[in-house]
Motif scaffolding. Structure first.
Motif, PDB file in Angstrom:
ATOM      1  N   GLU A  25       0.872  -1.182   0.000  1.00 24.61           N
ATOM      2  CA  GLU A  25       0.000   0.000   0.000  1.00 24.61           C
ATOM      3  C   GLU A  25       0.903   1.224   0.000  1.00 24.61           C
ATOM      4  OE1 GLU A  25      -3.276  -0.103  -0.288  1.00 24.61           O
ATOM      5  OE2 GLU A  25      -3.278  -2.293  -0.227  1.00 24.61           O
ATOM      6  N   LEU A  26       0.447   2.277  -0.640  1.00 24.30           N
ATOM      7  CA  LEU A  26       1.270   3.483  -0.711  1.00 24.30           C
ATOM      8  C   LEU A  26       1.198   4.322   0.558  1.00 24.30           C
ATOM      9  CD1 LEU A  26       0.759   4.648  -4.386  1.00 24.30           C
ATOM     10  CD2 LEU A  26       2.675   3.414  -3.375  1.00 24.30           C
ATOM     11  N   GLU A  27       0.239   4.032   1.423  1.00 21.33           N
ATOM     12  CA  GLU A  27       0.082   4.776   2.673  1.00 21.33           C
ATOM     13  C   GLU A  27      -0.040   6.271   2.389  1.00 21.33           C
ATOM     14  OE1 GLU A  27       3.439   3.589   5.009  1.00 21.33           O
ATOM     15  OE2 GLU A  27       2.767   1.514   5.106  1.00 21.33           O
ATOM     16  N   ASP A  28      -0.879   6.584   1.403  1.00 17.38           N
ATOM     17  CA  ASP A  28      -1.073   7.960   0.978  1.00 17.38           C
ATOM     18  C   ASP A  28      -2.571   8.149   0.721  1.00 17.38           C
ATOM     19  OD1 ASP A  28      -1.170  10.392  -0.582  1.00 17.38           O
ATOM     20  OD2 ASP A  28       0.961  10.094  -0.971  1.00 17.38           O
ATOM     21  N   THR A  29      -3.154   9.257   1.162  1.00 14.03           N
ATOM     22  CA  THR A  29      -4.583   9.474   0.974  1.00 14.03           C
ATOM     23  C   THR A  29      -4.905  10.038  -0.402  1.00 14.03           C
ATOM     24  OG1 THR A  29      -4.392  11.663   1.957  1.00 14.03           O
ATOM     25  CG2 THR A  29      -4.996   9.840   3.431  1.00 14.03           C
ATOM     26  N   GLU A  30      -3.913  10.535  -1.129  1.00 15.98           N
ATOM     27  CA  GLU A  30      -4.171  11.182  -2.414  1.00 15.98           C
ATOM     28  C   GLU A  30      -3.908  10.292  -3.630  1.00 15.98           C
ATOM     29  OE1 GLU A  30      -2.344  14.990  -2.595  1.00 15.98           O
ATOM     30  OE2 GLU A  30      -3.119  15.563  -0.650  1.00 15.98           O
ATOM     31  N   ILE A  31      -3.140   9.238  -3.471  1.00 15.05           N
ATOM     32  CA  ILE A  31      -2.876   8.324  -4.579  1.00 15.05           C
ATOM     33  C   ILE A  31      -3.047   6.893  -4.090  1.00 15.05           C
ATOM     34  CG2 ILE A  31      -1.338   9.840  -5.880  1.00 15.05           C
ATOM     35  CD1 ILE A  31       1.009   8.304  -4.639  1.00 15.05           C
ATOM     36  N   ALA A  32      -3.400   6.014  -5.032  1.00 17.49           N
ATOM     37  CA  ALA A  32      -3.571   4.595  -4.691  1.00 17.49           C
ATOM     38  C   ALA A  32      -3.077   3.745  -5.855  1.00 17.49           C
ATOM     39  CB  ALA A  32      -5.032   4.300  -4.413  1.00 17.49           C
ATOM     40  N   LEU A  33      -2.652   2.556  -5.547  1.00 15.29           N
ATOM     41  CA  LEU A  33      -2.242   1.622  -6.586  1.00 15.29           C
ATOM     42  C   LEU A  33      -3.474   0.993  -7.209  1.00 15.29           C
ATOM     43  CD1 LEU A  33       0.704  -0.140  -4.751  1.00 15.29           C
ATOM     44  CD2 LEU A  33       0.874   1.360  -6.753  1.00 15.29           C
ATOM     45  N   CYS A  34      -3.523   0.900  -8.532  1.00 19.12           N
ATOM     46  CA  CYS A  34      -4.648   0.263  -9.233  1.00 19.12           C
ATOM     47  C   CYS A  34      -4.395  -1.219  -9.443  1.00 19.12           C
ATOM     48  CB  CYS A  34      -4.846   0.912 -10.590  1.00 19.12           C
ATOM     49  SG  CYS A  34      -5.198   2.647 -10.497  1.00 19.12           S
ATOM     50  N   ALA A  35      -3.133  -1.566  -9.555  1.00 15.44           N
ATOM     51  CA  ALA A  35      -2.748  -2.956  -9.777  1.00 15.44           C
ATOM     52  C   ALA A  35      -1.444  -3.190  -9.023  1.00 15.44           C
ATOM     53  CB  ALA A  35      -2.548  -3.207 -11.270  1.00 15.44           C
ATOM     54  N   PRO A  36      -1.173  -4.428  -8.700  1.00 12.47           N
ATOM     55  CA  PRO A  36       0.096  -4.709  -8.001  1.00 12.47           C
ATOM     56  C   PRO A  36       1.295  -4.270  -8.838  1.00 12.47           C
ATOM     57  CG  PRO A  36      -1.346  -6.617  -7.938  1.00 12.47           C
ATOM     58  CD  PRO A  36      -1.971  -5.627  -8.880  1.00 12.47           C
ATOM     59  N   PRO A  37       2.207  -3.518  -8.243  1.00  9.80           N
ATOM     60  CA  PRO A  37       3.374  -3.068  -9.002  1.00  9.80           C
ATOM     61  C   PRO A  37       4.396  -4.178  -9.201  1.00  9.80           C
ATOM     62  CG  PRO A  37       3.496  -2.251  -6.761  1.00  9.80           C
ATOM     63  CD  PRO A  37       2.190  -2.973  -6.888  1.00  9.80           C
ATOM     64  N   ARG A  38       5.260  -3.958 -10.184  1.00 13.51           N
ATOM     65  CA  ARG A  38       6.387  -4.855 -10.448  1.00 13.51           C
ATOM     66  C   ARG A  38       7.669  -4.103 -10.158  1.00 13.51           C
ATOM     67  NH1 ARG A  38       5.745  -7.464 -16.318  1.00 13.51           N
ATOM     68  NH2 ARG A  38       4.054  -8.882 -15.861  1.00 13.51           N
ATOM     69  N   VAL A  39       8.618  -4.798  -9.601  1.00 10.96           N
ATOM     70  CA  VAL A  39       9.920  -4.192  -9.350  1.00 10.96           C
ATOM     71  C   VAL A  39      10.996  -5.160  -9.825  1.00 10.96           C
ATOM     72  CG1 VAL A  39      10.022  -5.025  -6.966  1.00 10.96           C
ATOM     73  CG2 VAL A  39      11.405  -3.070  -7.635  1.00 10.96           C
ATOM     74  N   ARG A  40      11.997  -4.594 -10.468  1.00  8.87           N
ATOM     75  CA  ARG A  40      13.133  -5.370 -10.955  1.00  8.87           C
ATOM     76  C   ARG A  40      14.375  -4.583 -10.532  1.00  8.87           C
ATOM     77  NH1 ARG A  40      13.180  -4.610 -16.587  1.00  8.87           N
ATOM     78  NH2 ARG A  40      10.991  -4.977 -16.347  1.00  8.87           N
ATOM     79  N   PHE A  41      15.286  -5.240  -9.826  1.00 11.03           N
ATOM     80  CA  PHE A  41      16.476  -4.511  -9.391  1.00 11.03           C
ATOM     81  C   PHE A  41      17.689  -5.436  -9.256  1.00 11.03           C
ATOM     82  CE2 PHE A  41      16.501  -5.960  -4.991  1.00 11.03           C
ATOM     83  CZ  PHE A  41      15.169  -6.246  -4.742  1.00 11.03           C
ATOM     84  N   ARG A  42      18.846  -4.769  -9.270  1.00 14.83           N
ATOM     85  CA  ARG A  42      20.109  -5.455  -9.054  1.00 14.83           C
ATOM     86  C   ARG A  42      20.745  -4.841  -7.819  1.00 14.83           C
ATOM     87  NH1 ARG A  42      25.616  -5.223 -12.316  1.00 14.83           N
ATOM     88  NH2 ARG A  42      25.211  -3.043 -11.949  1.00 14.83           N
ATOM     89  N   LEU A  43      21.142  -5.686  -6.914  1.00 13.89           N
ATOM     90  CA  LEU A  43      21.720  -5.248  -5.654  1.00 13.89           C
ATOM     91  C   LEU A  43      23.202  -5.651  -5.642  1.00 13.89           C
ATOM     92  CD1 LEU A  43      19.890  -5.614  -2.382  1.00 13.89           C
ATOM     93  CD2 LEU A  43      22.155  -6.563  -2.514  1.00 13.89           C
TER      94      LEU A  43
END
Length: 175
Positions: A25-43
């Motif tokens: 959850e974005l924990e924001d009252t002004e924006i919301a996620l419509c679909a589950p986000p995807r993340v791709r990263f290299r650590l």
């Protein structure tokens, strides 16, 4: 989602993750996620520091700043951030911040909170003005009519500096 640095075997890790519905959850009252986000990263481990670079794909719903209608749009921020253990931070020491410090975070107990990173990057990717479309006409400031869908019949506002002359004109027309 946390990454446990203690289990980082080859000083590098590539991760692709699609959040489940409701997992982030974005924990924001002004924006919301419509679909589950995807993340791709290299650590990558760079001594004590950890470099994380990657990309997020998310669909967000927000309210238009002009017409107040909800609308959806996609954000795909690329990020490149550094993390250091919280123990290296000495609060008594006065330090001048540099541009590099703006993309710097801290981890504790060999854990990096990827959810916090994803939330932060989505918020940073939002435009300064949230507009449903560039030419949105907004609302009438007097009656609240949505000027994108109807014609407002309100009289144009009178500049208070000319109000006495307008009143004089109205009286002359009535007599």
């Amino acid at each position: 989602m946390y990454v446990d640095l203690a289990q980082l075997e080859h000083d590098e890790l590539c991760v692709e993750h699609e959040y489940a519905a409701g997992e982030l959850e974005l924990e924001d009252t002004e924006i919301a996620l419509c679909a589950p986000p995807r993340v791709r990263f290299r650590l990558q481990r760079l001594g004590l520091e950890i470099r994380i670079e990657g990309r997020i794909e998310a669909e967000v719903e927000a309210q238009c700043d002009r017409c107040l209608r909800a609308f959806r749009f996609t954000v795909t921020p690329d990020f490149d951030v550094l993390y250091a253990p919280l123990a290296v931070l000495t609060p008594e020491e006065e330090v001048q911040l540099t541009e590099r410090d703006l993309r710097f975070g801290f981890y504790q107990n060999e854990l990096i909170d990827i959810d916090a990173l994803v939330r932060e990057q989505i918020r940073l990717a939002l435009p300064f003005r949230l507009l449903c479309r560039e030419n949105c006409r907004g609302l009438c400031p007097q009656c609240g009519a949505d000027l994108n869908h109807e014609v407002c019949r309100c009289a144009p506002p009178v500049d208070v500096r000319w109000a006495a002359l307008w009143e004089l004109k109205r009286r002359m027309e009535d007599s």
